[in-house]
Design a protein around this motif. Structure first.
Motif, PDB file in Angstrom:
ATOM      1  N   ALA A   1     -12.952 -53.039 -21.714  1.00  0.00           N
ATOM      2  CA  ALA A   1     -12.571 -52.427 -20.746  1.00  0.00           C
ATOM      3  C   ALA A   1     -10.840 -52.845 -20.704  1.00  0.00           C
ATOM      4  O   ALA A   1     -10.034 -52.307 -20.756  1.00  0.00           O
ATOM      5  CB  ALA A   1     -12.859 -52.360 -19.347  1.00  0.00           C
ATOM      6  N   ALA A   2     -10.805 -54.220 -20.440  1.00  0.00           N
ATOM      7  CA  ALA A   2      -9.407 -55.043 -20.539  1.00  0.00           C
ATOM      8  C   ALA A   2      -8.700 -54.997 -21.703  1.00  0.00           C
ATOM      9  O   ALA A   2      -7.566 -54.608 -21.761  1.00  0.00           O
ATOM     10  CB  ALA A   2      -9.594 -56.527 -20.314  1.00  0.00           C
TER      11      ALA A   2
ATOM     12  N   PRO B   1       0.824 -48.214 -18.828  1.00  0.00           N
ATOM     13  CA  PRO B   1      -0.198 -47.880 -17.773  1.00  0.00           C
ATOM     14  C   PRO B   1      -0.041 -46.032 -17.582  1.00  0.00           C
ATOM     15  O   PRO B   1      -1.105 -45.756 -16.926  1.00  0.00           O
ATOM     16  CB  PRO B   1       0.835 -48.333 -16.377  1.00  0.00           C
ATOM     17  CG  PRO B   1       1.334 -49.664 -17.103  1.00  0.00           C
ATOM     18  CD  PRO B   1       1.687 -49.144 -18.447  1.00  0.00           C
ATOM     19  N   GLU B   2       1.076 -45.540 -18.002  1.00  0.00           N
ATOM     20  CA  GLU B   2       0.982 -43.972 -18.010  1.00  0.00           C
ATOM     21  C   GLU B   2       0.005 -43.350 -18.674  1.00  0.00           C
ATOM     22  O   GLU B   2      -0.447 -42.121 -18.442  1.00  0.00           O
ATOM     23  CB  GLU B   2       2.134 -43.556 -17.927  1.00  0.00           C
ATOM     24  CG  GLU B   2       2.773 -43.827 -19.364  1.00  0.00           C
ATOM     25  CD  GLU B   2       3.548 -45.017 -19.406  1.00  0.00           C
ATOM     26  OE1 GLU B   2       4.447 -45.233 -20.590  1.00  0.00           O
ATOM     27  OE2 GLU B   2       3.473 -45.944 -18.742  1.00  0.00           O
TER      28      GLU B   2
ATOM     29  N   GLN C   1      -8.760 -50.129 -12.366  1.00  0.00           N
ATOM     30  CA  GLN C   1      -7.797 -51.013 -13.169  1.00  0.00           C
ATOM     31  C   GLN C   1      -6.237 -50.714 -12.632  1.00  0.00           C
ATOM     32  O   GLN C   1      -5.796 -51.763 -12.788  1.00  0.00           O
ATOM     33  CB  GLN C   1      -8.114 -50.505 -14.675  1.00  0.00           C
ATOM     34  CG  GLN C   1      -9.296 -50.612 -15.365  1.00  0.00           C
ATOM     35  CD  GLN C   1      -9.268 -52.218 -15.751  1.00  0.00           C
ATOM     36  OE1 GLN C   1      -8.613 -52.414 -16.441  1.00  0.00           O
ATOM     37  NE2 GLN C   1     -10.365 -53.016 -14.969  1.00  0.00           N
ATOM     38  N   LEU C   2      -5.985 -49.771 -12.107  1.00  0.00           N
ATOM     39  CA  LEU C   2      -4.555 -49.492 -11.627  1.00  0.00           C
ATOM     40  C   LEU C   2      -4.283 -50.158 -10.482  1.00  0.00           C
ATOM     41  O   LEU C   2      -3.121 -50.094 -10.018  1.00  0.00           O
ATOM     42  CB  LEU C   2      -4.281 -48.185 -11.969  1.00  0.00           C
ATOM     43  CG  LEU C   2      -4.126 -47.354 -12.985  1.00  0.00           C
ATOM     44  CD1 LEU C   2      -3.859 -45.936 -13.004  1.00  0.00           C
ATOM     45  CD2 LEU C   2      -3.026 -47.847 -13.991  1.00  0.00           C
ATOM     46  N   ARG C   3      -5.427 -50.500  -9.872  1.00  0.00           N
ATOM     47  CA  ARG C   3      -5.215 -51.158  -8.589  1.00  0.00           C
ATOM     48  C   ARG C   3      -4.532 -52.718  -8.611  1.00  0.00           C
ATOM     49  O   ARG C   3      -4.038 -53.298  -7.809  1.00  0.00           O
ATOM     50  CB  ARG C   3      -6.404 -51.189  -7.444  1.00  0.00           C
ATOM     51  CG  ARG C   3      -7.035 -49.963  -7.148  1.00  0.00           C
ATOM     52  CD  ARG C   3      -5.975 -49.332  -6.109  1.00  0.00           C
ATOM     53  NE  ARG C   3      -5.718 -50.274  -5.108  1.00  0.00           N
ATOM     54  CZ  ARG C   3      -4.816 -50.008  -4.169  1.00  0.00           C
ATOM     55  NH1 ARG C   3      -4.039 -49.260  -4.320  1.00  0.00           N
ATOM     56  NH2 ARG C   3      -4.697 -50.669  -2.824  1.00  0.00           N
ATOM     57  N   VAL C   4      -4.746 -53.248  -9.707  1.00  0.00           N
ATOM     58  CA  VAL C   4      -4.386 -54.536 -10.029  1.00  0.00           C
ATOM     59  C   VAL C   4      -3.709 -54.820 -11.180  1.00  0.00           C
ATOM     60  O   VAL C   4      -3.548 -53.833 -12.158  1.00  0.00           O
ATOM     61  CB  VAL C   4      -5.826 -55.564 -10.286  1.00  0.00           C
ATOM     62  CG1 VAL C   4      -6.644 -55.513  -9.085  1.00  0.00           C
ATOM     63  CG2 VAL C   4      -6.544 -55.002 -11.325  1.00  0.00           C
ATOM     64  N   PRO C   5      -2.729 -55.981 -11.375  1.00  0.00           N
ATOM     65  CA  PRO C   5      -2.123 -56.240 -12.372  1.00  0.00           C
ATOM     66  C   PRO C   5      -2.911 -56.330 -13.731  1.00  0.00           C
ATOM     67  O   PRO C   5      -3.849 -56.821 -13.864  1.00  0.00           O
ATOM     68  CB  PRO C   5      -1.220 -57.454 -12.074  1.00  0.00           C
ATOM     69  CG  PRO C   5      -1.395 -57.479 -10.457  1.00  0.00           C
ATOM     70  CD  PRO C   5      -2.624 -56.718 -10.155  1.00  0.00           C
ATOM     71  N   THR C   6      -2.068 -56.596 -14.700  1.00  0.00           N
ATOM     72  CA  THR C   6      -2.872 -56.937 -16.145  1.00  0.00           C
ATOM     73  C   THR C   6      -3.555 -58.226 -16.224  1.00  0.00           C
ATOM     74  O   THR C   6      -4.799 -58.370 -16.830  1.00  0.00           O
ATOM     75  CB  THR C   6      -1.718 -56.998 -17.242  1.00  0.00           C
ATOM     76  OG1 THR C   6      -1.188 -55.494 -17.248  1.00  0.00           O
ATOM     77  CG2 THR C   6      -2.407 -57.046 -18.661  1.00  0.00           C
ATOM     78  N   ALA C   7      -3.136 -59.345 -15.546  1.00  0.00           N
ATOM     79  CA  ALA C   7      -3.793 -60.460 -15.609  1.00  0.00           C
ATOM     80  C   ALA C   7      -5.085 -60.486 -14.700  1.00  0.00           C
ATOM     81  O   ALA C   7      -5.897 -61.395 -15.065  1.00  0.00           O
ATOM     82  CB  ALA C   7      -2.976 -61.678 -14.853  1.00  0.00           C
TER      83      ALA C   7
END
Length: 433
Positions: A133-134, A142-143, A341-347
């Motif tokens: 998923a990551a 993101p878009e 997934q969009l609630r948190v940053p990539t890291a």
């Protein structure tokens, strides 16, 4: 297809990114093989034991390891090259598939052997899913993330359409061993695709963070963000009360309609058709309704449609209801996964994906086994349809008490302070059934 042309179809925009195309195509071939194996083993266990509890129990074993391993794998996904991490897990699954194939060819395949290998396969899958998923999250901007998750679900469900049909044909002409052999060979495709993807090394501070500290950080973020926690609990409820329809398809086809592998394949493929249709339409629906409204609509309707499926009087009526259920199920999990997934940053995406996968694994493992066990004692239709309607009651209760519960799912990304390292501190979207 050009980027300009893709921009007109929001559901397909992720195809404009090279790495995503490689991952998508390799996973499609592998999932066709996986669904051949799923059909073969489901029919085998149901036919040999004649018990829904056994079929549900085998299905539960595949997800049970996620209860423990998924949060850990989420941390590992943020510490290592995600491409290499996923490839190692896929190689382990290929070895397990080869063992199943060998047992079948030598006439030594038994239900206990299927149970043990399903448990081991669940361990490998639990380690891979959050990283996968990551990996998808990193392969698109993101878009285009909703498009990427929708298309990923579409390829999984294309496998659900093609795999069971191919598996039923192979089993009818050559037996179960050859169906399992095709699955083993299918792993070559995904390994080749991963080799062509650009490496995704983690940030330096992620490599230095202790494993326990990283795990606690992911759990803390998931629990303290009220919206994220609501999304995770919702994923758990969907998995507990609705998702068991997937693992119990062989039971429904064989015990209720008195059919075999062909009917099982028919119902599984119908779910795949619905999911693929939803994948094509979900982009325009998000644009028209917004992520929040789409998620709320899916949560309200998925329970009643599941109940209609379980109470269908004929196989063809059930297949028609399954198309609708497959569409709603795909849209629901994709919306939940994307929002998390969009609630948190990539890291932190790997860790949040690990916590999400844990919630899904716990819900599905308990739900599919418990509904199977109760179905043996009370009846398949009564238990499964009742569970679906109970989920509807929960959704309506939540809507009454907290009408704005999902209002914060509209923003595209959590604020940066959420990403900052904390002194103390997903799976959500990793497992697509």
């Amino acid at each position: 297809m050009s980027a300009l042309h893709l921009s007109r179809f929001s559901s397909l925009r992720a195809f404009g990114h090279r790495d995503f195309v490689h991952v998508w195509s390799g996973a499609l071939v592998s999932n066709i093989g996986t669904w051949m194996e799923t059909l073969a083993l489901g029919v085998f266990v149901t036919t040999v034991t004649g018990r829904a509890e056994a079929t549900g129990g085998i299905a539960a074993l595949t997800f049970l390891p996620g209860v423990v391993l998924a949060p850990v794998s989420g941390v590992l996904a943020d510490r290592f090259d995600r491409r290499a991490f996923v490839a190692a897990g896929m190689l382990a699954q290929a070895v397990l598939a080869a063992v199943l194939t060998l047992l079948a060819f030598t006439g030594r395949l038994t239900v206990p052997a299927v149970a043990v290998l399903s448990l081991l396969n669940g361990c490998a899958s639990s380690l891979v899913n959050p990283a996968f998923a990551a990996l998808i999250s990193r392969s698109v901007p993101p878009e285009d993330l909703h498009s990427a998750f929708s298309l990923n679900s579409a390829q999984y469900n294309l496998g659900r359409i093609v795999g069971p049909a191919l598996g039923a044909g192979v089993m009818a002409t050559h037996g179960i061993a050859w169906a399992l052999a095709v699955n083993t060979l299918s792993f070559v495709a995904v390994l080749w695709a991963l080799w062509r993807v650009r490496p995704q090394p983690p940030a330096a501070h992620e490599r230095q963070e202790a494993l326990g500290q990283g795990l606690m950080r992911g759990l803390r973020v998931s629990r303290e963000d009220a919206t994220l926690w609501m999304l995770l609990v919702t994923a758990f409820a969907v998995s507990l009360f609705v998702s068991p329809f997937i693992g119990l398809v062989p039971v429904f086809a064989i015990r209720v309609f008195h059919e075999g592998a062909a009917a099982t394949s028919f119902l599984v493929a119908a779910q795949g058709v619905g999911a693929v249709l939803a994948a094509v339409l979900i982009g325009p629906l998000v644009t028209r309704l917004g992520r929040r409204r789409l998620l709320e609509v899916c949560l309200v309707f998925i329970g009643p449609v599941a109940a209609v499926y379980w109470m269908a009087p004929t196989l063809h009526t059930a297949a028609l209801a399954m198309v609708g259920l497959g569409a709603l199920y795909m849209a629901t999990l994709t919306s939940l996964n994307t929002a998390c997934q969009l609630r948190v940053p990539t890291a932190l995406q790997g860790r949040v994906s690990g916590v999400y996968s844990m919630m899904v694994a716990v819900g599905y493992a308990v739900g599919v086994w418990l509904q199977g066990a109760l179905a043996d004692r009370v009846g398949v239709r009564l238990i499964t349809a009742g569970s679906a309607l109970f989920f509807l009651a929960l959704v309506l209760t939540q809507r009454l008490w907290r009408p704005e519960a999902f209002a914060a799912t509209e923003p595209t990304r959590a604020a940066e302070p959420l990403a900052a390292p904390a002194p103390s501190p997903q799976l959500e979207g990793g497992a697509e059934f």
